[in-house]
Design a protein around this motif. Structure first.
Motif, PDB file in Angstrom:
ATOM      1  N   ASP A   1      81.648  17.080  -9.187  1.00  0.00           N
ATOM      2  CA  ASP A   1      80.745  15.954  -9.433  1.00  0.00           C
ATOM      3  C   ASP A   1      81.041  14.783  -8.512  1.00  0.00           C
ATOM      4  O   ASP A   1      80.233  13.868  -8.377  1.00  0.00           O
ATOM      5  N   MET A   2      82.203  14.793  -7.858  1.00  0.00           N
ATOM      6  CA  MET A   2      82.595  13.697  -6.984  1.00  0.00           C
ATOM      7  C   MET A   2      81.894  13.805  -5.631  1.00  0.00           C
ATOM      8  O   MET A   2      81.825  14.885  -5.040  1.00  0.00           O
ATOM      9  N   GLU A   3      81.395  12.715  -5.150  1.00  0.00           N
ATOM     10  CA  GLU A   3      80.786  12.693  -3.828  1.00  0.00           C
ATOM     11  C   GLU A   3      81.863  12.954  -2.782  1.00  0.00           C
ATOM     12  O   GLU A   3      82.951  12.368  -2.824  1.00  0.00           O
ATOM     13  N   GLY A   4      81.575  13.857  -1.871  1.00  0.00           N
ATOM     14  CA  GLY A   4      82.540  14.195  -0.834  1.00  0.00           C
ATOM     15  C   GLY A   4      83.261  15.502  -1.071  1.00  0.00           C
ATOM     16  O   GLY A   4      83.980  15.998  -0.195  1.00  0.00           O
ATOM     17  N   VAL A   5      83.086  16.113  -2.279  1.00  0.00           N
ATOM     18  CA  VAL A   5      83.700  17.410  -2.578  1.00  0.00           C
ATOM     19  C   VAL A   5      82.668  18.510  -2.352  1.00  0.00           C
ATOM     20  O   VAL A   5      81.570  18.469  -2.894  1.00  0.00           O
ATOM     21  N   GLN A   6      83.032  19.487  -1.538  1.00  0.00           N
ATOM     22  CA  GLN A   6      82.135  20.608  -1.271  1.00  0.00           C
ATOM     23  C   GLN A   6      82.373  21.768  -2.225  1.00  0.00           C
ATOM     24  O   GLN A   6      81.438  22.411  -2.690  1.00  0.00           O
ATOM     25  N   GLN A   7      83.635  22.057  -2.533  1.00  0.00           N
ATOM     26  CA  GLN A   7      83.969  23.220  -3.345  1.00  0.00           C
ATOM     27  C   GLN A   7      85.315  22.981  -4.018  1.00  0.00           C
ATOM     28  O   GLN A   7      86.155  22.223  -3.511  1.00  0.00           O
ATOM     29  N   ALA A   8      85.506  23.608  -5.182  1.00  0.00           N
ATOM     30  CA  ALA A   8      86.784  23.494  -5.882  1.00  0.00           C
ATOM     31  C   ALA A   8      87.065  24.782  -6.642  1.00  0.00           C
ATOM     32  O   ALA A   8      86.134  25.447  -7.128  1.00  0.00           O
ATOM     33  N   MET A   9      88.328  25.130  -6.738  1.00  0.00           N
ATOM     34  CA  MET A   9      88.746  26.290  -7.525  1.00  0.00           C
ATOM     35  C   MET A   9      89.976  25.911  -8.334  1.00  0.00           C
ATOM     36  O   MET A   9      90.983  25.439  -7.787  1.00  0.00           O
ATOM     37  N   VAL A  10      89.886  26.117  -9.642  1.00  0.00           N
ATOM     38  CA  VAL A  10      90.984  25.790 -10.559  1.00  0.00           C
ATOM     39  C   VAL A  10      91.578  27.085 -11.088  1.00  0.00           C
ATOM     40  O   VAL A  10      90.853  28.008 -11.467  1.00  0.00           O
ATOM     41  N   TYR A  11      92.894  27.152 -11.109  1.00  0.00           N
ATOM     42  CA  TYR A  11      93.576  28.375 -11.536  1.00  0.00           C
ATOM     43  C   TYR A  11      94.939  28.009 -12.110  1.00  0.00           C
ATOM     44  O   TYR A  11      95.401  26.861 -11.997  1.00  0.00           O
ATOM     45  N   GLY A  12      95.576  28.982 -12.752  1.00  0.00           N
ATOM     46  CA  GLY A  12      96.882  28.751 -13.341  1.00  0.00           C
ATOM     47  C   GLY A  12      97.986  29.467 -12.584  1.00  0.00           C
ATOM     48  O   GLY A  12      97.776  30.560 -12.055  1.00  0.00           O
TER      49      GLY A  12
ATOM     50  N   PRO B   1      82.674  17.488   5.365  1.00  0.00           N
ATOM     51  CA  PRO B   1      83.074  16.865   6.623  1.00  0.00           C
ATOM     52  C   PRO B   1      83.002  15.337   6.517  1.00  0.00           C
ATOM     53  O   PRO B   1      82.075  14.787   5.929  1.00  0.00           O
ATOM     54  N   ASP B   2      84.001  14.676   7.074  1.00  0.00           N
ATOM     55  CA  ASP B   2      84.087  13.207   7.112  1.00  0.00           C
ATOM     56  C   ASP B   2      84.432  12.576   5.763  1.00  0.00           C
ATOM     57  O   ASP B   2      84.471  11.343   5.649  1.00  0.00           O
ATOM     58  N   SER B   3      84.661  13.389   4.725  1.00  0.00           N
ATOM     59  CA  SER B   3      85.059  12.823   3.443  1.00  0.00           C
ATOM     60  C   SER B   3      86.471  12.244   3.562  1.00  0.00           C
ATOM     61  O   SER B   3      87.354  12.833   4.192  1.00  0.00           O
ATOM     62  N   GLU B   4      86.677  11.099   2.937  1.00  0.00           N
ATOM     63  CA  GLU B   4      87.986  10.442   2.973  1.00  0.00           C
ATOM     64  C   GLU B   4      88.666  10.445   1.595  1.00  0.00           C
ATOM     65  O   GLU B   4      89.581   9.663   1.338  1.00  0.00           O
ATOM     66  N   LEU B   5      88.229  11.327   0.730  1.00  0.00           N
ATOM     67  CA  LEU B   5      88.829  11.411  -0.602  1.00  0.00           C
ATOM     68  C   LEU B   5      90.313  11.748  -0.523  1.00  0.00           C
ATOM     69  O   LEU B   5      90.741  12.570   0.302  1.00  0.00           O
ATOM     70  N   LYS B   6      91.079  11.130  -1.396  1.00  0.00           N
ATOM     71  CA  LYS B   6      92.504  11.405  -1.506  1.00  0.00           C
ATOM     72  C   LYS B   6      92.802  12.019  -2.872  1.00  0.00           C
ATOM     73  O   LYS B   6      91.980  11.952  -3.800  1.00  0.00           O
ATOM     74  N   GLU B   7      93.993  12.604  -3.005  1.00  0.00           N
ATOM     75  CA  GLU B   7      94.387  13.216  -4.274  1.00  0.00           C
ATOM     76  C   GLU B   7      94.329  12.210  -5.415  1.00  0.00           C
ATOM     77  O   GLU B   7      93.875  12.531  -6.525  1.00  0.00           O
ATOM     78  N   LEU B   8      94.744  10.962  -5.160  1.00  0.00           N
ATOM     79  CA  LEU B   8      94.720   9.938  -6.198  1.00  0.00           C
ATOM     80  C   LEU B   8      93.304   9.660  -6.678  1.00  0.00           C
ATOM     81  O   LEU B   8      93.080   9.428  -7.881  1.00  0.00           O
TER      82      LEU B   8
ATOM     83  N   LYS C   1      93.971  18.922 -19.102  1.00  0.00           N
ATOM     84  CA  LYS C   1      92.990  19.590 -18.245  1.00  0.00           C
ATOM     85  C   LYS C   1      93.060  19.114 -16.790  1.00  0.00           C
ATOM     86  O   LYS C   1      92.340  19.635 -15.940  1.00  0.00           O
ATOM     87  N   ILE C   2      93.910  18.129 -16.519  1.00  0.00           N
ATOM     88  CA  ILE C   2      94.019  17.603 -15.155  1.00  0.00           C
ATOM     89  C   ILE C   2      95.070  18.419 -14.399  1.00  0.00           C
ATOM     90  O   ILE C   2      96.215  18.538 -14.839  1.00  0.00           O
ATOM     91  N   PRO C   3      94.694  19.024 -13.270  1.00  0.00           N
ATOM     92  CA  PRO C   3      95.646  19.865 -12.529  1.00  0.00           C
ATOM     93  C   PRO C   3      96.910  19.109 -12.135  1.00  0.00           C
ATOM     94  O   PRO C   3      96.836  17.958 -11.684  1.00  0.00           O
ATOM     95  N   ARG C   4      98.055  19.763 -12.339  1.00  0.00           N
ATOM     96  CA  ARG C   4      99.322  19.183 -11.913  1.00  0.00           C
ATOM     97  C   ARG C   4      99.448  19.222 -10.392  1.00  0.00           C
ATOM     98  O   ARG C   4     100.096  18.368  -9.788  1.00  0.00           O
ATOM     99  N   ARG C   5      98.851  20.258  -9.795  1.00  0.00           N
ATOM    100  CA  ARG C   5      98.918  20.428  -8.337  1.00  0.00           C
ATOM    101  C   ARG C   5      97.497  20.459  -7.771  1.00  0.00           C
ATOM    102  O   ARG C   5      96.679  21.280  -8.198  1.00  0.00           O
ATOM    103  N   ILE C   6      97.229  19.583  -6.833  1.00  0.00           N
ATOM    104  CA  ILE C   6      95.941  19.551  -6.140  1.00  0.00           C
ATOM    105  C   ILE C   6      96.195  19.744  -4.657  1.00  0.00           C
ATOM    106  O   ILE C   6      96.962  18.990  -4.050  1.00  0.00           O
ATOM    107  N   LYS C   7      95.571  20.766  -4.096  1.00  0.00           N
ATOM    108  CA  LYS C   7      95.785  21.090  -2.678  1.00  0.00           C
ATOM    109  C   LYS C   7      94.445  21.045  -1.947  1.00  0.00           C
ATOM    110  O   LYS C   7      93.454  21.618  -2.421  1.00  0.00           O
ATOM    111  N   PHE C   8      94.409  20.359  -0.823  1.00  0.00           N
ATOM    112  CA  PHE C   8      93.202  20.349  -0.001  1.00  0.00           C
ATOM    113  C   PHE C   8      93.228  21.578   0.908  1.00  0.00           C
ATOM    114  O   PHE C   8      94.233  21.852   1.569  1.00  0.00           O
ATOM    115  N   ALA C   9      92.121  22.313   0.906  1.00  0.00           N
ATOM    116  CA  ALA C   9      92.054  23.581   1.647  1.00  0.00           C
ATOM    117  C   ALA C   9      90.824  23.597   2.557  1.00  0.00           C
ATOM    118  O   ALA C   9      89.877  22.835   2.360  1.00  0.00           O
ATOM    119  N   GLU C  10      90.853  24.471   3.541  1.00  0.00           N
ATOM    120  CA  GLU C  10      89.709  24.624   4.444  1.00  0.00           C
ATOM    121  C   GLU C  10      88.636  25.497   3.829  1.00  0.00           C
ATOM    122  O   GLU C  10      87.452  25.349   4.130  1.00  0.00           O
TER     123      GLU C  10
END
Length: 404
Positions: free
Chosen positions: A332-343, A361-368, A382-391
């Motif tokens: 739902d956040m502007e600048g996010v193209q795709q997300a995958m949540v897993y355990g 592309p050009d998104s400046e979103l940070k983990e915070l 429900k908030i992920p402990r680990r967030i990783k930016f991926a290609e």
């Protein structure tokens, strides 16, 4: 008329007819990455009413119980087809007595074999003059249920297929434009990989989503890219084929088939008469546990939404987390193209919740930024402990998110 465009090659229906009439053998167990050769073998087997076991091109015999590796790609004799037209071939396929074995994707356990007939695989096929000039983007693995359903819909109407499965975004758009594609059926993940919106493609008149949970944001984005398309959502499974269609995210139990379904503890159960055959099915009073969790929108009218797969819920410190809910909040956040949540397994919590995020592309979103947004939307667990930016997001053989 073109039957198939694949990686720069075009195969006409005349080419297909010639290939089908050429030779008097077929492969009951066939592994190939050549989609044209796969379709030729598929049609030849079905038109000859021969049994067929469909294998992924990267299938490891060790992952499928009882698979005799020595039989893979070994030809068996059959009488030559000697058909004079594609209409004759289509008629043979429609009247076939073949048993076609397909396997579940195996993402949540050992792949399970399910045996179908042509009638169960083609339950949703529509035939007629108004379907004759359709051009289909082929965006599924051809050895699995969704790919087979698109194939039969196109083949029985002698439509054109354009192979775009597992292809990059730029290639998909080029094929949509160059081949004047009119129909696309794919997973929500496939459509999300087409984002962000850059240009409208007005010749596409039908878009179908299936295989995963979708959301309103995705529908809105698809509508921008394909402004003239009607958007449908379908529910299908390896075990049963297509059962429901919907506009938006609400499905409805068909009035004529209401007695074929039950909902117990939020799980959809399907009557055995709607299934293929398998030794791995578990029944309760002739009803199969689908593993799909639903929520009623209007129970009296039979309207419902899918929530998640039962075996995809993640145990985090005793709480059951639906990864779809968290993914939707992130996307739902502007600048996010795709997300995958897993355990990931954790000795204290059971699992640690993780998220892979692909930015536009050009998104400046940070983990915070993501954590702040999720904190305003979801409970803390429900908030992920680990967030990783991926290609890119890792996908299964069937083009869905690979959470395991």
């Amino acid at each position: 008329m073109i039957f198939l465009f694949d990686r720069g090659k075009a195969y006409s229906y005349d080419d297909l007819l010639s290939s089908l009439n050429d030779g008097s053998t077929y492969y009951p167990y066939y592994k190939t990455s050549d989609i044209y050769a796969f379709f030729v073998n598929l049609i030849k087997a079905i038109a000859s009413s021969r049994p067929l076991v469909l294998l992924d091109s990267d299938t490891n015999a060790m992952e499928i119980d009882g698979l005799d590796e020595s039989r893979i790609n070994v030809a068996e004799s059959i009488p030559p087809l000697s058909c004079v037209s594609m209409d004759e071939v289509v008629a043979l396929v429609q009247g076939s007595k073949s048993e076609i074995s397909i396997f579940t994707s195996g993402t949540t356990g050992q792949p399970k074999k399910v045996v179908h007939t042509v009638s169960t695989l083609t339950r949703s096929v529509r035939i007629g003059e108004k379907y004759r000039d359709q051009i289909w983007a082929f965006a599924y693995n051809p050895t699995h249920m969704a790919g087979l359903q698109v194939f039969f819909q196109a083949f029985e109407n002698q439509n054109t297929l354009v192979n775009v499965f597992n292809q990059p975004r730029e290639y998909v758009y080029q094929q949509i434009q160059d081949r004047a594609i009119t129909h696309i059926s794919a997973t929500p993940t496939f459509y999300r990989l087409l984002l962000p919106y850059e240009k409208a493609y007005e010749k596409v008149i039908r878009v179908t989503l299936g295989g995963e949970k979708s959301d309103q944001h995705l529908y809105d984005s698809i509508k921008k890219i394909f402004p003239n398309a009607k958007i449908n959502n379908v529910y299908a499974s390896t075990e049963a084929g297509t059962l429901f269609a919907a506009k938006g995210d609400c499905f409805q139990l068909p009035q004529s088939m209401k007695d074929k379904f039950k909902v117990i503890d939020g799980e959809l159960l399907i009557h055995r008469s709607l299934l293929g055959s398998s030794s791995g099915f578990q029944f309760t009073d002739d009803f199969y546990h689908s593993g799909d969790l639903i929520e009623w929108v209007d129970e009296s009218a039979g309207l419902f939404r899918f929530k998640s797969r039962k075996n995809e819920l993640i145990n985090v410190g005793g709480y059951k987390v639906n990864p779809d809910e968290v993914e939707t909040a992130i996307m739902d956040m502007e600048g996010v193209q795709q997300a995958m949540v897993y355990g990931k397994a954790n000795s204290i919590l059971g699992n640690v919740l993780c998220a892979d995020v692909v930015l536009e592309p050009d998104s400046e979103l940070k983990e915070l930024d993501i954590r702040k947004h999720l904190g305003s939307q979801l409970q803390d667990y429900k908030i992920p402990r680990r967030i990783k930016f991926a290609e890119k997001i890792t996908l299964t053989r069937t083009g869905k998110k690979k959470r395991s």
